[in-house]
Design a protein around this motif. Sequence first.
Motif: not given
Length: 144
Positions: A12-16, A76-86, A88-94
Motif C-alpha cells: 500500500s505504501t508503494a502504491f500510494a 498523514a492522509d485521511t484516506s482509507a489507506a492512510g488511516r489503515a497505516m495509522r 496498524n502502525f506507530v509511525i516514527v519519523p527520523v
Amino acid sequence: MTRLVVRRALTSTAFALMIGPSGLAAQSAPSTHPAIAATTLVATGIAKAKSERKMIFVDFGASWCGWCHRLDKFLADTSAAGRAMRDNFVIVPVVVLETAELAALNNPGSDSLRNAYRGTAPDDGLPFFAILDTAGRVAGTSNA
C-alpha cells in the motif's frame, strides 16, 4: 499474520507513492525534533506500539527528498489507506542524510540506525522505512 500485515503495508505504501498527489509538499524538514537521538525515537515508538498492540513504521527522510514528502503526506492522509497505516502502525519519523547546510536537522545516530536496519541491502536512498515488531526486530524494509 505479521508477514501479511508487513506485505500489505509495503504494497500500500508503494502504491500510494506511485499514484499519490502530483504536487510535492513544500521543501521542509520532517516534523521530528533533531535534538532527540534516533534510537530514543524508536524506543519511544516501541513502547507506544506495545501499549497499542501495533507494529512500528520507522520513516527515514530528509527535507530535500520529494518522495519523502509524498510518503509523509500519505501517512498523514485521511484516506482509507492512510488511516489503515495509522491504525496498524506507530509511525516514527527520523531525519537522516540532510545536506551540509541543514545537517543540524539530522536526528543523532540516524544514519547508523538506517544502515543497521538496511543490513547488506544496497543503499537505495530515501525514503527508507523499516517495519519493526514490538521487540524492535526488523520485520521488513523498503529494500525488501
